[in-house]
Design an enzyme around this catalytic site. Structure first.
Site, short mmCIF file in Angstrom:
data_model
loop_
_atom_site.label_atom_id
_atom_site.label_comp_id
_atom_site.label_asym_id
_atom_site.label_seq_id
_atom_site.Cartn_x
_atom_site.Cartn_y
_atom_site.Cartn_z
N HIS A 274 0.95 6.70 -7.33
CA HIS A 274 1.65 7.76 -6.59
C HIS A 274 3.00 8.16 -7.17
O HIS A 274 3.68 9.03 -6.63
CB HIS A 274 1.77 7.35 -5.12
CG HIS A 274 0.44 7.12 -4.49
ND1 HIS A 274 -0.44 8.16 -4.23
CD2 HIS A 274 -0.20 5.99 -4.11
CE1 HIS A 274 -1.55 7.66 -3.70
NE2 HIS A 274 -1.44 6.35 -3.63
N ARG B 19 -2.54 2.75 6.69
CA ARG B 19 -2.77 3.32 5.35
C ARG B 19 -2.32 2.36 4.26
O ARG B 19 -2.96 2.22 3.23
CB ARG B 19 -2.04 4.66 5.22
CG ARG B 19 -2.37 5.42 3.95
CD ARG B 19 -3.79 5.94 3.99
NE ARG B 19 -4.29 6.38 2.69
CZ ARG B 19 -5.05 5.63 1.89
NH1 ARG B 19 -5.40 4.41 2.24
NH2 ARG B 19 -5.48 6.10 0.74
N CYS C 299 -4.57 0.97 1.20
CA CYS C 299 -4.19 1.07 -0.21
C CYS C 299 -4.23 -0.30 -0.87
O CYS C 299 -4.75 -0.45 -1.97
CB CYS C 299 -2.78 1.65 -0.35
SG CYS C 299 -2.75 3.43 -0.34
N CYS D 262 1.83 0.56 -6.11
CA CYS D 262 1.87 1.86 -5.43
C CYS D 262 2.29 2.93 -6.44
O CYS D 262 1.74 4.03 -6.49
CB CYS D 262 2.89 1.86 -4.30
SG CYS D 262 2.73 0.52 -3.10
#
Lengths: 283, 124
Positions: free
Chosen positions: A195, A240, A244, A191
């Site tokens: 991000h 979500r 991802c 992640c």
């Protein structure tokens, strides 16, 4: 030329993550400081707007869409479902007595008795089953509508996830933190790779959003979720997460699994102090 | 940072173009190589395969990402073909935290496909 490229690669190397053993408070402080340093002109309160906080062109387009928000009818649907009587004569209000004042800011929280992270979606379905009703499916549809209604009434409230302090709560928090920073999937991406290390950069034509502020706007209406295959646009945070994970070609965990609840716990704690603005619209 | 990359990209693209135009003889040894390079380009641009454009600017590609450096002047950055191939095969060898996909180690591409992609990238 070589000199430039060498300098560039050194810069890129420095930007790699280190999963530390810091306390949640230290994590929060470092997380904030990192984004503040990375986007010096972005006020911290603006991160609730996702990628639109850091990219002006996308923001203008988004603001136009927001004039007639496509999620509005789902807030109304959620309200209708929320107020509908169960077979036993009660309704959701019996489980969420303070819903009108806004309650979403307290989710998720760690429940010592059950040893579990409790999410808003978890409590919505618990309310149904406690009252002899059938639970909703976890990722889209009614759970997202009721969630959107609760979120709407909680708009402007400050995200207030209690700092994990007991061993069990810390274990859940650290599990979520580990998920966030761990490489996964055939594409071997965390992640954090996108991000945390690369927000503002482009992956093909898409601009990556910053992790700070992510949970504030859920449930969301995503344009890419509005199609004959994907549904009516609405979805939960765990939907979500699954998307991802699939994008990096990893097997997604189940919505409301311990894994995603732990991730939500860490992820939302990192946004403590920001305002809720769900439901919201995303590309 | 983005501007910086963009500037480099522009400068180097122009430089690379000039270098190419100045070259009288083809860089490739034979027709088999040419075919591999063409196939390598196809694989590099294919979203389901190399998808290099997701992160790298490449001459001839549209809407490139900018997570990685633009792929230009590759022969000066990687004089040795094998080093470039190794980077594509598993970039973690050089940087364990890299965001670059380990195309060979995770079997995103086959060994043959990696050969062809490397041949193409080396021409850039």
């Amino acid at each position: 030329m070589k000199k430039y490229l060498a300098a560039l690669s050194v810069l890129l190397m420095i930007a790699t993550p280190v999963v530390s053993q810091a306390s949640p408070e230290e994590d929060l402080k470092n997380f904030r400081a990192y984004f503040k340093d990375r986007f010096k002109d972005v006020p911290v309160e603006d991160y609730i707007n996702g990628v639109y906080a850091i990219d002006q062109a996308s923001r203008e387009q988004w603001e136009q869409y927001e004039e007639f928000p496509p999620y509005e009818i789902y807030i109304s649907k959620g309200e209708e479902i929320f107020n509908k009587k169960f077979a036993n004569g009660k309704s959701f209000a019996s489980c969420f007595p303070n819903y009108k004042k806004g309650i979403k800011q307290n989710y998720p929280y760690f429940d010592e008795a059950s040893g579990q992270v409790v999410t808003m979606e978890g409590d919505i379905n618990k309310c149904l089953t406690d009252n002899g009703e059938e639970a909703f499916k976890w990722q889209k549809g009614k759970i997202a509508y009721v969630g959107a209604y609760i979120a709407y009434l909680s708009r402007g409230k400050t995200i207030n996830v209690k700092t994990p302090s007991t061993p069990a709560a810390l274990a859940a928090y650290n599990k979520g933190k580990q998920h966030f920073y761990a490489k996964r999937g055939q594409l071997n991406m965390s992640c954090a790779d996108c991000h945390y290390n690369n927000p503002g950069n482009k992956i093909r034509a898409d601009i990556l959003s910053p992790a700070l502020g992510h949970p504030s706007g859920f449930p969301v209406y995503r344009n890419s979720w509005a199609s004959s295959d994907a549904g009516d646009g609405m979805g939960t945070l765990h939907r979500r997460y699954g998307g991802c994970n699939k994008q990096v070609r990893a097997k997604p965990f189940k919505p409301q699994s311990d894994e995603y609840k732990a991730l939500e716990y860490f992820h939302t704690y990192m946004s403590n102090g920001l305002k809720l603005n769900g439901p919201s619209l995303r590309k | 940072m983005q501007d910086f990359i963009h500037n480099i990209s522009t400068t180097v693209s122009v430089a690379a173009l000039t270098a190419c135009l100045g070259l009288a003889t083809p860089l490739t040894a034979n027709a088999a190589d040419d075919a591999d390079i063409a196939k390598g380009k196809e694989l590099s641009f294919d979203r389901k395969k190399g998808n290099c454009l997701a992160c790298h600017d490449i001459a001839g590609g549209s809407l490139p990402g900018n997570i990685g450096p633009p792929l230009v002047a590759m022969k000066s950055r990687f004089p040795e073909f094998d080093k470039l191939r190794a980077q594509i095969y598993d970039a973690r060898k050089n940087n364990p935290d890299t965001i670059m996909v380990p195309f060979g180690a995770h079997a995103v591409l086959t060994d043959t496909e990696i050969d062809m992609v490397t041949k193409f990238i080396h021409t850039l």
